[in-house]
Motif scaffolding. Structure first.
Motif, short mmCIF file in Angstrom:
data_model
loop_
_atom_site.label_atom_id
_atom_site.label_comp_id
_atom_site.label_asym_id
_atom_site.label_seq_id
_atom_site.Cartn_x
_atom_site.Cartn_y
_atom_site.Cartn_z
N LEU A 81 0.81 -1.22 0.00
CA LEU A 81 0.00 0.00 0.00
C LEU A 81 0.85 1.27 0.00
O LEU A 81 0.31 2.36 0.16
N HIS A 82 2.15 1.14 -0.20
CA HIS A 82 3.01 2.33 -0.25
C HIS A 82 2.70 3.14 -1.51
O HIS A 82 2.40 2.59 -2.57
N SER A 83 2.79 4.46 -1.40
CA SER A 83 2.41 5.34 -2.51
C SER A 83 3.41 5.31 -3.67
O SER A 83 3.03 5.49 -4.83
N ASP A 84 4.69 5.06 -3.37
CA ASP A 84 5.71 5.06 -4.42
C ASP A 84 5.77 3.68 -5.10
O ASP A 84 5.94 2.67 -4.43
N ARG A 85 5.66 3.67 -6.42
CA ARG A 85 5.58 2.39 -7.14
C ARG A 85 6.86 1.57 -7.01
O ARG A 85 6.81 0.37 -6.79
N THR A 86 8.00 2.21 -7.14
CA THR A 86 9.28 1.48 -7.05
C THR A 86 9.44 0.85 -5.68
O THR A 86 9.80 -0.33 -5.55
N THR A 87 9.15 1.63 -4.64
CA THR A 87 9.22 1.09 -3.27
C THR A 87 8.24 -0.05 -3.10
O THR A 87 8.56 -1.07 -2.48
N ARG A 88 7.06 0.11 -3.65
CA ARG A 88 6.01 -0.91 -3.52
C ARG A 88 6.46 -2.23 -4.17
O ARG A 88 6.39 -3.30 -3.56
N VAL A 143 11.91 -1.21 1.12
CA VAL A 143 13.05 -0.86 0.27
C VAL A 143 12.83 0.56 -0.24
O VAL A 143 12.22 0.77 -1.29
N ILE A 144 13.31 1.53 0.51
CA ILE A 144 13.11 2.94 0.17
C ILE A 144 14.20 3.44 -0.79
O ILE A 144 13.92 4.14 -1.77
N ASN A 145 15.45 3.08 -0.51
CA ASN A 145 16.59 3.49 -1.35
C ASN A 145 17.23 2.25 -1.98
O ASN A 145 18.17 1.67 -1.40
N PRO A 146 16.75 1.83 -3.15
CA PRO A 146 17.23 0.57 -3.74
C PRO A 146 18.72 0.54 -4.03
O PRO A 146 19.35 -0.51 -3.96
N LEU A 147 19.33 1.69 -4.33
CA LEU A 147 20.76 1.72 -4.65
C LEU A 147 21.63 1.54 -3.41
O LEU A 147 22.80 1.20 -3.51
N LEU A 200 -2.03 -15.62 -5.43
CA LEU A 200 -3.08 -14.73 -4.93
C LEU A 200 -2.77 -14.16 -3.55
O LEU A 200 -3.44 -13.23 -3.10
N SER A 201 -1.76 -14.71 -2.87
CA SER A 201 -1.35 -14.18 -1.57
C SER A 201 -0.07 -13.36 -1.65
O SER A 201 0.42 -12.87 -0.64
N SER A 202 0.44 -13.20 -2.87
CA SER A 202 1.77 -12.60 -3.05
C SER A 202 1.76 -11.08 -3.10
O SER A 202 2.83 -10.47 -3.14
N ASN A 203 0.58 -10.47 -3.13
CA ASN A 203 0.42 -9.01 -3.29
C ASN A 203 0.81 -8.53 -4.69
O ASN A 203 0.90 -7.32 -4.93
N ILE A 204 1.03 -9.47 -5.60
CA ILE A 204 1.35 -9.09 -6.98
C ILE A 204 0.08 -8.84 -7.78
O ILE A 204 -0.03 -7.83 -8.49
N ILE A 205 -0.89 -9.74 -7.67
CA ILE A 205 -2.14 -9.60 -8.42
C ILE A 205 -3.16 -8.78 -7.62
O ILE A 205 -3.76 -7.84 -8.13
N PHE A 206 -3.33 -9.13 -6.35
CA PHE A 206 -4.25 -8.42 -5.46
C PHE A 206 -3.50 -8.03 -4.18
O PHE A 206 -2.56 -8.71 -3.78
N VAL A 207 -3.99 -6.97 -3.55
CA VAL A 207 -3.48 -6.61 -2.22
C VAL A 207 -4.21 -7.46 -1.19
O VAL A 207 -5.44 -7.56 -1.21
#
Length: 594
Positions: free
Chosen positions: A253-260, A293-297, A354-361
């Motif tokens: 549910l994080h707003s930033d897509r990369t972090t999510r 994972v906020i700062n991936p680098l 379906l539990s992975s948060n990839i398809i559904f939250v």
């Protein structure tokens, strides 16, 4: 409500897993009537006695463990060593404890029961059907074909429905059946596509091309059934978003897509870690349990993600396309191919989708119960690995490896038994459960609150205050933690600190109310919650007062703020009785001694 109240059995068909009507805006949309029905039957027989609910879970888990032996037999084609290792590891793996010990985990066990059952029926009938296609007796051929047709096309579909309405992930049973069907063709994905779209493939042979085209027809049929079940599920659930809060699942549910995206993938590596080294098992992973994972680098965990995803991609690609290998003998190569396609893909990846948060939250960032069925895919891979080491590379055995493998397996199984017993003991009481959770995951605000609450119930107020202060620091808006902390301080006679804490809470509630009003989002449910929290805070402040008049005034205000607050009504009523008894004693003394 549909389990413990006087409702019709038909109400089960319209309620979600938590008793809400499935189409209510507040519903979690978890439609599991089979699981709910078993709870209703449990209630009819034993009311709310948890013992018998647990007995049913244990029996179902025993059934699943038994079915896993037959499934491993199909995967490894009667090779005894990987079958035995996989079955024992699956039966004893500590990560399954939550699904069995937690009553609500029955959904996972029932899903797995129908999943294994449907797969076994499909696999055995498909294999028998293929071997009877050349039967010389028409009567025998027709009877066997009819029987196997039902076992391949009808019963697995029914099992998929039953598995899906036990837990949503059961719908992927059809995908696992397609994976097994692909293995039975004996060819690669490349060969399958060539056989479908090109006729001049003499090296395949006519029999192989017919087998591949029949596989394709069954796959199209499975895809059609999959779409039918999805359409039916969507119709039953209706529209609307699932009401999950950020603290339940920050990664998804994080707003930033990369972090999510990176945080979700990172959680998957946590699951793998718990399967490989089940030393950090915990009943709750909400809130700040797992740093995002906020700062991936700058985050080394990104390397873990890359390694894990690369392993998945390379393994599955190899299994789908590899024809020969100089590294393994033919039997071992075949064993690995089946372990990867059925174990890694069919029983680990597919049921977890379906539990992975990839398809559904979903409503949790990580839940060990969600790894109940996927853990079987994991142990199949371990079984294939030990089989390879036991038989050697290119048929060459290394001196002493066979004995060493027996020692390693014995140590792993012993560790599993010890850890499973430890987890079962943790689930034996609320206090031991949250104490164990706090030791593993002390950063979760929810774990801090629950552990502090249980300590307060046991009158261990000094410890409760220490833990609940951490909960307030982690989640300042957690009104229940503030309330329980206030009661704990009250019992320690620290009323000055209590007043400061609860006045701050009242100020936060007022600010929240004003914000919600400005946003036009102050629903009836939120108003009732704010009223209850305000009543609790005022009531505890009143209980701290030594002056009877001030105490009575504040308790009256608490009850007036929320007349449905039974706890404060009881406290105010007891105070009124004490005052009345005191007045009666004064009047009696006045009469006896004018």
């Amino acid at each position: 409500p549909v389990v413990s109240q006087n409702s019709s059995y038909f109400d089960i068909l319209t309620a979600d897993y938590w008793g809400e009507h499935i189409r209510n805006p507040s519903s979690h949309k978890s439609y599991r009537p089979i699981t709910t029905l078993t709870f209703r039957l449990n209630f009819e027989l034993s009311q709310l006695d948890p013992y018998w609910y647990h007995v049913v879970n244990v029996v179902l888990n025993g059934i699943v463990s038994s079915l896993s032996v037959f499934t491993a037999d199909i995967v490894f084609e009667k090779c005894s060593i990987p079958i035995l290792i996989s079955s024992l590891l699956f039966a004893l793996h500590p990560i399954k404890t939550e699904a069995v010990s937690n009553i609500t985990g029955r959904a996972e066990i029932l899903m797995a029961t129908f999943y294994f059952g449907g797969f076994l029926i499909f696999a055995r009938n498909l294999r028998v059907w293929s071997s009877t296609e050349t039967s010389s007796s028409y009567r025998n051929w027709f009877a066997l074909t009819l029987t196997n047709c039902v076992g391949v096309y009808f019963i697995p579909f029914i099992c998929t429905i039953l598995s899906t309405i036990s837990k949503e992930g059961g719908i992927t049973l059809l995908m696992t059946c397609v994976a097994y069907d692909f293995l039975q063709t004996g060819h690669t994905v490349k060969d399958v596509f060539k056989a479908l779209f090109r006729d001049n493939l003499a090296y395949l042979g006519e029999g192989s091309k017919i087998k591949i085209r029949r596989f394709f027809a069954r796959s199209v049929y499975a895809a059609f059934l999959f779409c039918v079940i999805v359409a039916g599920s969507l119709y039953i659930r209706g529209g609307g978003d699932t009401p999950f809060h950020y603290d339940q699942n920050p990664a998804a549910l994080h707003s930033d897509r990369t972090t999510r995206v990176l945080s979700i993938l990172m959680v998957h590596t946590h699951y793998l870690g718990s399967l490989l080294f089940p030393t950090d098992l915990c009943c709750d992973w909400s809130g700040a349990s797992i740093p995002l994972v906020i700062n991936p680098l700058e985050d080394i965990r990104v390397l873990h993600i890359i390694l894990f995803e690369s392993f998945l991609l390379i393994s599955i690609t190899w299994a789908l396309s590899r024809e020969t290998s100089n590294l393994f003998t033919n039997d071992l190569e075949r064993s690995w191919k089946r372990a990867i396609i059925l174990g890694l893909l069919g029983f680990m990846v597919f049921p977890f989708l379906l539990s992975s948060n990839i398809i559904f939250v979903v409503g949790t960032m990580k839940g060990e119960r969600l790894a109940y069925l996927p853990s079987f895919g994991f142990v199949l891979m371990i079984g294939a690995l030990f089989n390879t080491l036991n038989r050697g590379f290119n048929g060459v055995k290394v001196l002493g490896v066979h004995f060493l493998l027996h020692i390693i397996i014995g140590m792993i199984l012993t560790f599993y038994v010890i850890k499973t017993r430890e987890r079962n003991l943790a689930w034996s009481s609320n206090l031991s459960l949250w104490e164990a959770a706090y030791q593993i995951n002390p950063h979760s605000g929810h774990v801090q609150y629950q552990y502090g609450y249980e300590l307060a119930l046991k009158s261990r107020f000094e410890e409760a205050v220490k833990v609940l202060k951490m909960a307030i620091k982690t989640q300042p808006e957690d009104t229940m933690a503030r309330f329980v902390l206030g009661l704990s301080l009250l019992n320690l006679d620290k009323c000055e600190e209590t007043d400061k804490l609860l006045n701050e809470g009242l100020w936060l509630l007022k600010a929240t109310t004003e914000t919600e009003l400005k946003q036009g989002d102050l629903s009836k449910e939120k108003r009732n919650k704010i009223a209850r929290d305000t009543s609790n805070f005022i009531g505890v402040m009143g209980m701290c007062q030594k002056d009877i008049a001030k105490k009575g005034t504040l308790l009256y205000e608490a009850v007036k703020t929320d007349p449905t607050n039974e706890y404060m009504v009881t406290v105010a009523t007891n105070l009124a009785k004490q005052i009345e008894q005191g007045q009666q004693m004064i009047r009696k003394v006045s009469v006896d001694d004018p």
